[in-house]
Design a protein around this motif. Structure first.
Motif, PDB file in Angstrom:
ATOM      1  N   SER A 180      -2.740   8.862   1.811  1.00 23.16           N
ATOM      2  CA  SER A 180      -1.402   8.407   2.320  1.00 23.16           C
ATOM      3  C   SER A 180      -1.118   7.842   3.710  1.00 23.16           C
ATOM      4  O   SER A 180      -0.698   6.983   3.925  1.00 23.16           O
ATOM      5  N   HIS A 181      -1.710   8.694   4.664  1.00 22.87           N
ATOM      6  CA  HIS A 181      -1.801   8.199   5.990  1.00 22.87           C
ATOM      7  C   HIS A 181      -2.312   6.744   6.173  1.00 22.87           C
ATOM      8  O   HIS A 181      -1.845   5.960   6.938  1.00 22.87           O
ATOM      9  N   GLU A 182      -3.722   6.573   5.529  1.00 21.31           N
ATOM     10  CA  GLU A 182      -4.138   5.187   5.688  1.00 21.31           C
ATOM     11  C   GLU A 182      -3.522   4.244   5.115  1.00 21.31           C
ATOM     12  O   GLU A 182      -3.552   3.043   5.727  1.00 21.31           O
ATOM     13  N   VAL A 183      -2.791   4.348   3.952  1.00 20.57           N
ATOM     14  CA  VAL A 183      -1.878   3.526   3.395  1.00 20.57           C
ATOM     15  C   VAL A 183      -0.978   3.066   4.311  1.00 20.57           C
ATOM     16  O   VAL A 183      -0.701   1.782   4.600  1.00 20.57           O
ATOM     17  N   ALA A 184      -0.267   3.939   5.053  1.00 24.08           N
ATOM     18  CA  ALA A 184       0.794   3.710   5.758  1.00 24.08           C
ATOM     19  C   ALA A 184       0.384   3.109   7.064  1.00 24.08           C
ATOM     20  O   ALA A 184       0.978   2.183   7.652  1.00 24.08           O
ATOM     21  N   ALA A 219       3.018   7.646  -4.842  1.00 26.40           N
ATOM     22  CA  ALA A 219       1.944   6.825  -4.494  1.00 26.40           C
ATOM     23  C   ALA A 219       1.423   6.986  -3.032  1.00 26.40           C
ATOM     24  O   ALA A 219       2.338   7.388  -2.411  1.00 26.40           O
ATOM     25  N   PRO A 220       0.246   7.155  -2.659  1.00 28.11           N
ATOM     26  CA  PRO A 220      -0.204   7.472  -1.324  1.00 28.11           C
ATOM     27  C   PRO A 220       0.417   6.259  -0.004  1.00 28.11           C
ATOM     28  O   PRO A 220       0.536   5.117  -0.527  1.00 28.11           O
ATOM     29  N   GLY A 221       0.950   6.921   0.931  1.00 28.90           N
ATOM     30  CA  GLY A 221       1.599   5.967   1.844  1.00 28.90           C
ATOM     31  C   GLY A 221       3.157   5.636   1.719  1.00 28.90           C
ATOM     32  O   GLY A 221       3.537   4.944   2.516  1.00 28.90           O
ATOM     33  N   LEU A 222       3.442   6.238   0.380  1.00 25.73           N
ATOM     34  CA  LEU A 222       5.063   6.030   0.490  1.00 25.73           C
ATOM     35  C   LEU A 222       5.814   7.120   1.196  1.00 25.73           C
ATOM     36  O   LEU A 222       5.547   8.124   0.781  1.00 25.73           O
ATOM     37  N   ALA A 223       6.457   6.746   2.289  1.00 27.05           N
ATOM     38  CA  ALA A 223       7.027   7.724   2.934  1.00 27.05           C
ATOM     39  C   ALA A 223       8.376   8.530   2.199  1.00 27.05           C
ATOM     40  O   ALA A 223       9.001   7.944   1.525  1.00 27.05           O
ATOM     41  N   ARG A 229      -8.927   4.650   0.805  1.00 27.11           N
ATOM     42  CA  ARG A 229      -9.688   5.802   0.679  1.00 27.11           C
ATOM     43  C   ARG A 229     -10.882   5.652   1.474  1.00 27.11           C
ATOM     44  O   ARG A 229     -11.458   6.707   2.117  1.00 27.11           O
ATOM     45  N   LEU A 230     -11.613   4.427   1.595  1.00 29.15           N
ATOM     46  CA  LEU A 230     -12.624   4.145   2.366  1.00 29.15           C
ATOM     47  C   LEU A 230     -12.270   4.457   4.051  1.00 29.15           C
ATOM     48  O   LEU A 230     -13.155   5.174   4.635  1.00 29.15           O
ATOM     49  N   VAL A 258      -2.943  -8.590  -0.239  1.00 30.49           N
ATOM     50  CA  VAL A 258      -3.809  -8.014  -1.316  1.00 30.49           C
ATOM     51  C   VAL A 258      -3.262  -8.063  -2.665  1.00 30.49           C
ATOM     52  O   VAL A 258      -3.948  -8.487  -3.686  1.00 30.49           O
ATOM     53  N   TYR A 259      -1.937  -8.156  -2.804  1.00 28.08           N
ATOM     54  CA  TYR A 259      -1.513  -8.145  -4.192  1.00 28.08           C
ATOM     55  C   TYR A 259      -1.528  -9.557  -4.731  1.00 28.08           C
ATOM     56  O   TYR A 259      -1.971  -9.914  -5.845  1.00 28.08           O
ATOM     57  N   SER A 260      -1.282 -10.730  -4.103  1.00 32.05           N
ATOM     58  CA  SER A 260      -1.281 -11.874  -4.294  1.00 32.05           C
ATOM     59  C   SER A 260      -2.830 -12.514  -4.941  1.00 32.05           C
ATOM     60  O   SER A 260      -3.013 -13.243  -5.629  1.00 32.05           O
ATOM     61  N   VAL A 261      -3.832 -11.626  -4.301  1.00 32.16           N
ATOM     62  CA  VAL A 261      -5.150 -12.256  -4.566  1.00 32.16           C
ATOM     63  C   VAL A 261      -5.499 -11.295  -5.645  1.00 32.16           C
ATOM     64  O   VAL A 261      -6.377 -11.745  -6.660  1.00 32.16           O
ATOM     65  N   SER A 262      -5.441 -10.077  -5.701  1.00 35.67           N
ATOM     66  CA  SER A 262      -6.032  -8.965  -6.455  1.00 35.67           C
ATOM     67  C   SER A 262      -5.124  -8.542  -7.599  1.00 35.67           C
ATOM     68  O   SER A 262      -5.696  -7.940  -8.622  1.00 35.67           O
ATOM     69  N   GLY A 263      -3.666  -8.750  -7.583  1.00 35.28           N
ATOM     70  CA  GLY A 263      -2.871  -8.190  -8.469  1.00 35.28           C
ATOM     71  C   GLY A 263      -2.668  -6.765  -8.324  1.00 35.28           C
ATOM     72  O   GLY A 263      -1.976  -6.080  -9.205  1.00 35.28           O
ATOM     73  N   GLN A 264      -3.217  -6.182  -7.034  1.00 41.28           N
ATOM     74  CA  GLN A 264      -3.209  -4.737  -6.875  1.00 41.28           C
ATOM     75  C   GLN A 264      -2.414  -4.390  -5.464  1.00 41.28           C
ATOM     76  O   GLN A 264      -2.201  -5.398  -4.775  1.00 41.28           O
ATOM     77  N   THR A 265      -1.655  -3.241  -5.552  1.00 42.70           N
ATOM     78  CA  THR A 265      -1.055  -2.806  -4.063  1.00 42.70           C
ATOM     79  C   THR A 265      -1.862  -1.857  -3.270  1.00 42.70           C
ATOM     80  O   THR A 265      -3.154  -1.601  -3.963  1.00 42.70           O
ATOM     81  N   LEU A 266      -1.622  -1.187  -2.360  1.00 41.57           N
ATOM     82  CA  LEU A 266      -2.526  -0.479  -1.611  1.00 41.57           C
ATOM     83  C   LEU A 266      -2.345   0.873  -2.142  1.00 41.57           C
ATOM     84  O   LEU A 266      -3.219   1.722  -2.047  1.00 41.57           O
ATOM     85  N   ALA A 267      -1.741   1.184  -3.228  1.00 41.82           N
ATOM     86  CA  ALA A 267      -1.228   2.652  -3.641  1.00 41.82           C
ATOM     87  C   ALA A 267      -2.634   3.355  -4.129  1.00 41.82           C
ATOM     88  O   ALA A 267      -2.796   4.786  -3.887  1.00 41.82           O
ATOM     89  N   LEU A 268      -3.256   2.786  -5.079  1.00 38.97           N
ATOM     90  CA  LEU A 268      -4.423   3.252  -5.707  1.00 38.97           C
ATOM     91  C   LEU A 268      -5.910   2.396  -5.610  1.00 38.97           C
ATOM     92  O   LEU A 268      -6.810   2.752  -5.971  1.00 38.97           O
ATOM     93  N   SER A 269      -5.734   1.623  -4.351  1.00 43.55           N
ATOM     94  CA  SER A 269      -6.948   0.730  -4.174  1.00 43.55           C
ATOM     95  C   SER A 269      -8.037   1.448  -3.381  1.00 43.55           C
ATOM     96  O   SER A 269      -7.754   2.568  -2.697  1.00 43.55           O
TER      97      SER A 269
END
Length: 524
Positions: free
Chosen positions: A107-111, A517-521, A140-141, A125-136
């Motif tokens: 969560s902290h890393e997403v934020a 979702a991780p990073g969602l305050a 985590r890395l 990220v979303y426009s390229v991959s179709g994903q948000t940061l929430a579960l990407s």
């Protein structure tokens, strides 16, 4: 006779499923597994590599024994898994760390990524991959770089969980687009890694494994793997993929505009898009299909299958015992009870998963609203039917969101997975959506799709898409009851208003979100 095997690693269980070349399921071995919560690491769900490989081997042995087959009878094997779960390897190719799909420790890393780069990074990220940061994978890395630098430093490459299974069988590492696409680091258009996204996040871009399309030959079962799992040494190991996309292959959902609801631990509502595009409101994820060049819009209902398991295990011990004595399944017995409850479940409103809002994704506290103290109306049967109705309502909301941004209009649905085993649930889904619902004979379509990939990679099928269409057999088609449709339309509007109020309780700190979702305050 020739047989194919699929290893299907879901969120809650691992299955080894054997099919013949006509797509008929011969036997299966299954074992439930649990993910590990790390002390003092909120949201952690680590994947137990050693124990889970042992479970996979047990399932293979069980499936072979059940079918009366030996490893030599299996002509090819492929692996599929939950998406988002990642596995890291050292320079020797040994797996050193893994997490399951909904691990939310970062969560902290997403934020942090949002704070450093602003809205533009996640939008890119979303426009390229179709994903948000929430579960990407990137947050985590970053978490590992911050908190477990020893693991991050020793990491040479990364794959998904399906690829880990394939590597345990064959000794080779690669990823496929359908599963690796959920890392948020794969380009929807090129179906290859976009390394500059890792550079922007301050991560090493040398962690990326080779990309091979689903159905490509990866390697062969090694001597060691053969000794452990019972398959024949030298058996072809073929690239599998993400569970949802392979499920669509197994359902013959391989052409633009086709739509499916996959009812498992999570429920996925997927639509094949006529061209690559993403949702301007970022509510819906977009993933590569296993069919090259095709993408799918996907909305997710959270923990639907797990909610049913919780209800069964927490409240239905008596029904479980009765079902065991009758030689049936507890869910079948509960559906029979629920079928006697009128549509609408006496107004009971379950509050579990919300419709998908990929950009800002969180859920209300689990609850049942509008209970009564009338035991004739408010009982286990009513609550069970209410849960089934609510799952269908959430699916309908998610499909409506996909239709709004994609322009795709649905004329029917394919319903598969564990949820489709219920005749009542299938009828409810038809009634709620107002669409014909087709249910296949093979309910575990993900495993069938995986087996088709295995057969294609071994040269036993000429074309994956055509094979998926040819092998799928339909058990039944459910037509909507118009009177029920009108009732459920009204229930849907009420549920949306009630859910918004329940989210307000979470926002005010009075209740606890089922998942955030991780990073969602959290709101004050």
């Amino acid at each position: 006779m020739s047989y194919l095997m699929a290893l299907d690693a879901g969120t809650g269980s691992i299955r080894a499923v054997i099919f013949d070349l006509s797509g008929r399921q011969i036997a299966a071995g299954q074992a439930e597994w649990k993910h590990l919560s790390v002390e003092n690491v909120p949201g952690s769900m680590e994947f137990d590599l050693d124990s889970n490989w042992q479970l996979a081997c047990q399932c293979i042995h069980k499936a072979l024994d059940s079918a009366g087959l030996s490893g030599a009878d299996i002509q090819s094997v492929a692996c599929c898994s939950m998406r988002e779960g990642i596995v890291l390897y050292d320079h020797n190719g040994d797996a050193i760390w893994a997490c399951a799909n909904v691990d939310s420790r970062a969560s902290h890393e997403v934020a942090e990524l949002k704070e450093i780069h602003g809205w533009h990074f996640e939008s890119e990220v979303y426009s390229v991959s179709g994903q948000t940061l929430a579960l990407s994978a990137m947050p985590r890395l970053l978490w590992l770089a911050h908190h477990r630098p020893d693991i991050y430093r020793d990491t040479a490459t990364m794959t998904m969980i399906s690829d880990w299974l394939a590597s345990r069988l064959s000794g080779w590492l690669a990823v496929d687009p359908s599963n690796a696409g959920t890392t948020g680091m794969l380009d929807l258009f090129s179906r290859d890694w976009r390394a500059e996204l890792l550079d922007m996040a301050g991560l090493r871009a040398d962690l990326l494994s080779p990309v091979k399309e689903t159905g490509s030959l990866l390697g062969e079962v090694t001597q060691q793997a053969a000794q452990e799992c019972g398959l024949r040494e030298g058996t072809p190991v073929v690239m599998g993929g993400g569970d949802v996309q392979l499920g669509c292959l197994g359902l013959g959902v391989v052409r633009a505009g086709q739509t499916a609801v996959l009812g498992g631990t999570f429920w996925q509502q997927v639509v094949n898009l006529p061209q690559v595009r993403t949702d301007p409101e970022m509510n819906i994820r977009v993933n590569p299909h296993v069919i090259p060049g095709m993408v799918q819009a996907e909305s997710i209902s959270f923990f639907t299958g797990l909610t049913m398991r919780w209800f069964r295990d927490a409240f239905c011990a008596e029904e479980k015992l009765i079902a065991e004595r009758l030689g049936t399944d507890a869910y079948t017995l509960l559906e029979e009870m629920a079928s006697r409850v009128p549509a609408g479940s006496w107004g009971v409103m379950p509050i579990f998963s919300d419709a998908m809002h990929f950009k800002q994704w969180y859920h209300a506290a689990p609850s049942f609203i509008n209970l009564s103290i009338d035991a004739e109306k408010c009982n286990k049967a009513t609550l069970f039917r209410a849960l089934e109705e609510n799952a269908a309502i959430v699916s309908a909301c998610n499909l409506a969101q996909i239709s709004r941004f994609s322009g795709v209009q649905f004329d029917s649905l394919v319903f598969a997975g564990g949820g489709a085993k219920g005749a009542l649930w299938s009828q409810i889904l038809s009634d709620v959506t107002g669409l014909p619902v087709r249910v296949p004979e093979v309910k575990e379509a993900t495993a069938l799709g995986c087996a088709i990939a295995a057969g294609f990679g071994a040269g036993l099928y000429d074309d994956m898409a055509a094979t998926g269409e040819r092998l799928v057999r339909w058990s039944q088609t459910y037509m909507p009851n118009q009177a029920h449709r009108e009732l459920y339309d009204d229930m849907m509007l009420k549920w949306q208003k009630i859910y918004a109020d329940q989210l307000g309780l979470v926002d005010s700190g009075l209740t606890t979100s089922m998942w955030r979702a991780p990073g969602l305050a959290e709101k004050a």
